[in-house]
Design a protein around this motif. Structure first.
Motif, PDB file in Angstrom:
ATOM      1  N   LYS A 134       0.832  -1.210   0.000  1.00 15.34           N
ATOM      2  CA  LYS A 134       0.000   0.000   0.000  1.00 15.34           C
ATOM      3  C   LYS A 134       0.865   1.258   0.000  1.00 15.34           C
ATOM      4  CE  LYS A 134      -3.808   2.291   2.429  1.00 15.34           C
ATOM      5  NZ  LYS A 134      -3.162   3.621   2.360  1.00 15.34           N
ATOM      6  N   ALA A 135       1.966   1.230   0.735  1.00 13.93           N
ATOM      7  CA  ALA A 135       2.851   2.398   0.777  1.00 13.93           C
ATOM      8  C   ALA A 135       3.400   2.712  -0.615  1.00 13.93           C
ATOM      9  CB  ALA A 135       3.985   2.155   1.762  1.00 13.93           C
ATOM     10  N   LEU A 136       3.765   1.680  -1.369  1.00 17.99           N
ATOM     11  CA  LEU A 136       4.279   1.899  -2.716  1.00 17.99           C
ATOM     12  C   LEU A 136       3.167   2.382  -3.648  1.00 17.99           C
ATOM     13  CD1 LEU A 136       6.681  -1.132  -3.227  1.00 17.99           C
ATOM     14  CD2 LEU A 136       7.289   1.239  -2.769  1.00 17.99           C
ATOM     15  N   ARG A 137       1.997   1.793  -3.527  1.00 19.55           N
ATOM     16  CA  ARG A 137       0.873   2.256  -4.360  1.00 19.55           C
ATOM     17  C   ARG A 137       0.573   3.726  -4.101  1.00 19.55           C
ATOM     18  NH1 ARG A 137      -2.889  -2.800  -2.670  1.00 19.55           N
ATOM     19  NH2 ARG A 137      -2.374  -4.290  -4.347  1.00 19.55           N
ATOM     20  N   ASP A 138       0.721   4.130  -2.844  1.00 21.41           N
ATOM     21  CA  ASP A 138       0.404   5.509  -2.465  1.00 21.41           C
ATOM     22  C   ASP A 138       1.538   6.488  -2.754  1.00 21.41           C
ATOM     23  OD1 ASP A 138      -2.026   4.581  -1.589  1.00 21.41           O
ATOM     24  OD2 ASP A 138      -1.499   4.578   0.542  1.00 21.41           O
ATOM     25  N   GLY A 139       2.648   5.997  -3.311  1.00 20.24           N
ATOM     26  CA  GLY A 139       3.737   6.880  -3.696  1.00 20.24           C
ATOM     27  C   GLY A 139       4.643   7.317  -2.576  1.00 20.24           C
ATOM     28  N   GLU A 140       4.708   6.548  -1.484  1.00 13.29           N
ATOM     29  CA  GLU A 140       5.566   6.950  -0.366  1.00 13.29           C
ATOM     30  C   GLU A 140       7.052   6.853  -0.699  1.00 13.29           C
ATOM     31  OE1 GLU A 140       4.609   5.269   3.429  1.00 13.29           O
ATOM     32  OE2 GLU A 140       2.440   5.472   3.135  1.00 13.29           O
ATOM     33  N   LEU A 141       7.419   5.992  -1.655  1.00 14.21           N
ATOM     34  CA  LEU A 141       8.801   5.924  -2.132  1.00 14.21           C
ATOM     35  C   LEU A 141       8.885   6.783  -3.390  1.00 14.21           C
ATOM     36  CD1 LEU A 141      11.684   4.939  -2.217  1.00 14.21           C
ATOM     37  CD2 LEU A 141      10.878   2.775  -3.184  1.00 14.21           C
ATOM     38  N   GLU A 142       9.520   7.917  -3.275  1.00 15.90           N
ATOM     39  CA  GLU A 142       9.533   8.920  -4.347  1.00 15.90           C
ATOM     40  C   GLU A 142      10.035   8.326  -5.669  1.00 15.90           C
ATOM     41  OE1 GLU A 142      11.496  13.318  -5.329  1.00 15.90           O
ATOM     42  OE2 GLU A 142      11.888  12.302  -3.421  1.00 15.90           O
ATOM     43  N   GLY A 143       9.278   8.598  -6.734  1.00 14.02           N
ATOM     44  CA  GLY A 143       9.682   8.171  -8.070  1.00 14.02           C
ATOM     45  C   GLY A 143       9.410   6.715  -8.378  1.00 14.02           C
ATOM     46  N   CYS A 144       8.812   5.977  -7.452  1.00 15.61           N
ATOM     47  CA  CYS A 144       8.583   4.544  -7.629  1.00 15.61           C
ATOM     48  C   CYS A 144       7.108   4.212  -7.427  1.00 15.61           C
ATOM     49  CB  CYS A 144       9.420   3.726  -6.656  1.00 15.61           C
ATOM     50  SG  CYS A 144      11.203   3.853  -6.931  1.00 15.61           S
ATOM     51  N   ARG A 145       6.691   3.153  -8.097  1.00 16.10           N
ATOM     52  CA  ARG A 145       5.359   2.601  -7.931  1.00 16.10           C
ATOM     53  C   ARG A 145       5.485   1.074  -7.991  1.00 16.10           C
ATOM     54  NH1 ARG A 145       4.826   7.139  -6.865  1.00 16.10           N
ATOM     55  NH2 ARG A 145       3.182   8.626  -7.448  1.00 16.10           N
ATOM     56  N   THR A 146       4.398   0.383  -7.682  1.00 15.32           N
ATOM     57  CA  THR A 146       4.412  -1.064  -7.890  1.00 15.32           C
ATOM     58  C   THR A 146       4.511  -1.341  -9.387  1.00 15.32           C
ATOM     59  OG1 THR A 146       1.988  -1.046  -7.881  1.00 15.32           O
ATOM     60  CG2 THR A 146       3.097  -1.596  -5.818  1.00 15.32           C
ATOM     61  N   GLU A 147       5.153  -2.446  -9.728  1.00 13.41           N
ATOM     62  CA  GLU A 147       5.358  -2.773 -11.145  1.00 13.41           C
ATOM     63  C   GLU A 147       4.015  -2.957 -11.853  1.00 13.41           C
ATOM     64  OE1 GLU A 147       7.737  -5.941 -14.022  1.00 13.41           O
ATOM     65  OE2 GLU A 147       7.540  -6.353 -11.886  1.00 13.41           O
ATOM     66  N   TYR A 148       3.928  -2.433 -13.058  1.00 12.74           N
ATOM     67  CA  TYR A 148       2.683  -2.468 -13.817  1.00 12.74           C
ATOM     68  C   TYR A 148       2.202  -3.899 -14.021  1.00 12.74           C
ATOM     69  CZ  TYR A 148      -0.512  -1.903 -17.779  1.00 12.74           C
ATOM     70  OH  TYR A 148      -1.601  -1.949 -18.617  1.00 12.74           O
ATOM     71  N   ARG A 149       1.002  -4.188 -13.496  1.00 10.28           N
ATOM     72  CA  ARG A 149       0.315  -5.480 -13.627  1.00 10.28           C
ATOM     73  C   ARG A 149       1.165  -6.676 -13.173  1.00 10.28           C
ATOM     74  NH1 ARG A 149      -4.636  -6.073 -16.692  1.00 10.28           N
ATOM     75  NH2 ARG A 149      -5.530  -3.983 -16.973  1.00 10.28           N
ATOM     76  N   GLU A 150       2.118  -6.425 -12.299  1.00 11.38           N
ATOM     77  CA  GLU A 150       2.936  -7.510 -11.729  1.00 11.38           C
ATOM     78  C   GLU A 150       3.417  -7.079 -10.360  1.00 11.38           C
ATOM     79  OE1 GLU A 150       3.493 -10.832 -11.471  1.00 11.38           O
ATOM     80  OE2 GLU A 150       3.789 -10.809 -13.637  1.00 11.38           O
ATOM     81  N   GLU A 151       2.487  -6.564  -9.551  1.00 10.79           N
ATOM     82  CA  GLU A 151       2.915  -5.915  -8.317  1.00 10.79           C
ATOM     83  C   GLU A 151       3.157  -6.875  -7.167  1.00 10.79           C
ATOM     84  OE1 GLU A 151      -0.162  -3.080  -7.424  1.00 10.79           O
ATOM     85  OE2 GLU A 151      -1.391  -4.558  -6.392  1.00 10.79           O
ATOM     86  N   PHE A 152       2.605  -8.076  -7.217  1.00 13.50           N
ATOM     87  CA  PHE A 152       2.693  -8.954  -6.047  1.00 13.50           C
ATOM     88  C   PHE A 152       2.673 -10.417  -6.475  1.00 13.50           C
ATOM     89  CE2 PHE A 152       0.715 -11.070  -2.281  1.00 13.50           C
ATOM     90  CZ  PHE A 152       1.692 -10.747  -1.347  1.00 13.50           C
TER      91      PHE A 152
END
Length: 413
Positions: A203-221
């Motif tokens: 959830k933290a990554l989805r919400d952009g808490e790590l600057e410049g990063c997101r969960t990988e497109y359609r392969e997040e988990f």
């Protein structure tokens, strides 16, 4: 985000016939190109990867133009109505006509460069809900008004140059440092609930808490549950490390080899699938077929939750794994870790491979603070499964002679 509330910097989703990407038909002088004005979609500047979710775009001005810039028509279309079912919706069909509509797809995301010109991001995946784009222009192209479309030929040429990577599923990935695993580890003490920890970090990554990063497109988990039969390779000297047999869901085993004398950041790694050997023959296989000197370690179960973290700036993808290993013969003997590993890069542009190391350090700094704030770990280590098993056997010599149960199929090594 409504396109009417954009910044001064322009951004567009460019639509056209799919033959412009795969060259299955020649370009026509009168075929429509549609410019859909959107709010800037980059997570950071500069970006390598851009993901657009249609239902977040709001009401978008759309202009259909001839390649020379002559206007065909205009409309205002809600983003969610552009491509229902990945097919041009009624408003687009009315704009371009029934002849062009069936082959209409997103060609690229076009972003105005702050100085002059435009960057093109080629469409690599396209779904009813969203699309993914990667930058193909090292430098801005097509100076002048966007309607003049001086950027179109350079954008299509850049796509054609990398078409074998862009037009084939997942072929736009590359891997720096091939054959080498780059990994940092945090030992979780006390051991946390790794499922809850994974969901929280995801959830933290989805919400952009790590600057410049997101969960990988359609392969997040991903979820992995394996049984591991690990052997400490003690010789010859150039082979020191470990060899681990991991049963698969089909037949045989994956043999996972790592070469290292001491626990460290970078280790040579090799996976050999389809090894047809039973647990009773593991040691014989390593000694006889591979010529290794080995010591059997207690087999263990591994449960791992993989969070895939993509840098939108560079396209580098990193895994943040919450991992729990427990001995089959002694389930209370547990190693619980959070691991950070470089996986691959989504890009057709050249990148300095050392940038992976610099970016990994930045992500590690964020991860260390994140884990420390929750009381799980404060410093990274290189503590390996081999060291955990060695330490366990030293403390409990009886476990070294544990029988090897019949293998059960598992997932990814």
């Amino acid at each position: 985000m409504n396109a009417d509330r954009t910044s001064a910097r322009g951004a567009w989703v460019v639509l056209g016939g799919i033959h412009l990407l795969n060259r299955t038909a020649p370009r026509q002088p009168d075929e429509p190109i549609v410019l859909v004005r959107v709010a800037p979609q980059e997570v950071c500047l500069p970006s390598t990867t851009v993901v657009i979710r249609w239902n977040t775009l709001g009401l978008c001005p759309a202009d259909a133009l001839r390649p020379g810039g002559a206007r065909i028509g205009s409309a205002r279309i809600d983003g969610s109505d552009l491509f229902p079912d990945a097919i041009a919706g009624p408003a687009l069909r009315g704009l371009v006509g029934t002849g062009a509509a069936p082959g209409l797809v997103p060609l690229c995301y076009l972003a105005e460069h702050p100085g002059s010109g435009y960057h093109a991001y080629a469409q690599i995946r396209f779904h009813p809900e969203d699309a993914c784009f990667v930058r193909t222009t090292p430098q801005p192209v097509g100076h002048g008004p966007v309607e003049a479309m001086r950027w179109l030929d350079p954008a299509l040429a850049a796509h054609a140059k990398s078409s074998m990577a862009l037009n084939n599923h997942l072929r736009y990935f590359r891997k720096h440092f091939p054959g080498t695993e780059l990994e940092l580890k945090y030992t979780l003490d006390p051991a946390s609930d790794i499922w809850a920890a994974s969901m929280e970090l995801l959830k933290a990554l989805r919400d952009g808490e790590l600057e410049g990063c997101r969960t990988e497109y359609r392969e997040e988990f991903q979820i992995h549950h394996t049984e591991n039969h690990l052997f400490d390779v003690t010789g010859p000297e150039e082979e020191i490390g470990y060899a681990s047999f991991i049963p698969t869901v089909t037949a045989g085993h994956v043999l996972k080899r790592k070469w290292f004398a001491e626990d460290t950041f970078a280790r040579r790694e090799e996976l050999t699938p389809g090894v047809d050997v039973t647990p009773e023959g593991f040691e014989k296989y390593l000694r006889g077929k591979l010529g290794l000197q080995v010591r059997a370690m207690p087999p263990f179960q591994r449960v791992r939750y993989d969070i895939q973290c993509e840098s939108m700036r560079t396209g580098h993808v990193y895994g943040i794994f919450f991992d729990r290993s427990s001995l089959l013969a002694e389930p209370e003997a547990v190693l619980s870790q959070c691991e950070l590993e470089y996986l691959r890069s989504r890009s057709v542009l050249d990148h300095d491979k050392d940038e992976v190391l610099r970016e990994m350090e930045r992500i590690d700094n964020w991860l260390r603070d994140y884990l420390a704030a929750r009381g799980w770990a404060t410093e990274h280590t290189f503590y390996s499964k081999r060291s955990f098993l060695r330490d366990t056997v030293e403390a409990r010599p009886d476990l070294a002679q544990s029988p090897r149960p019949t293998s059960k199929a598992g997932g990814r090594p």
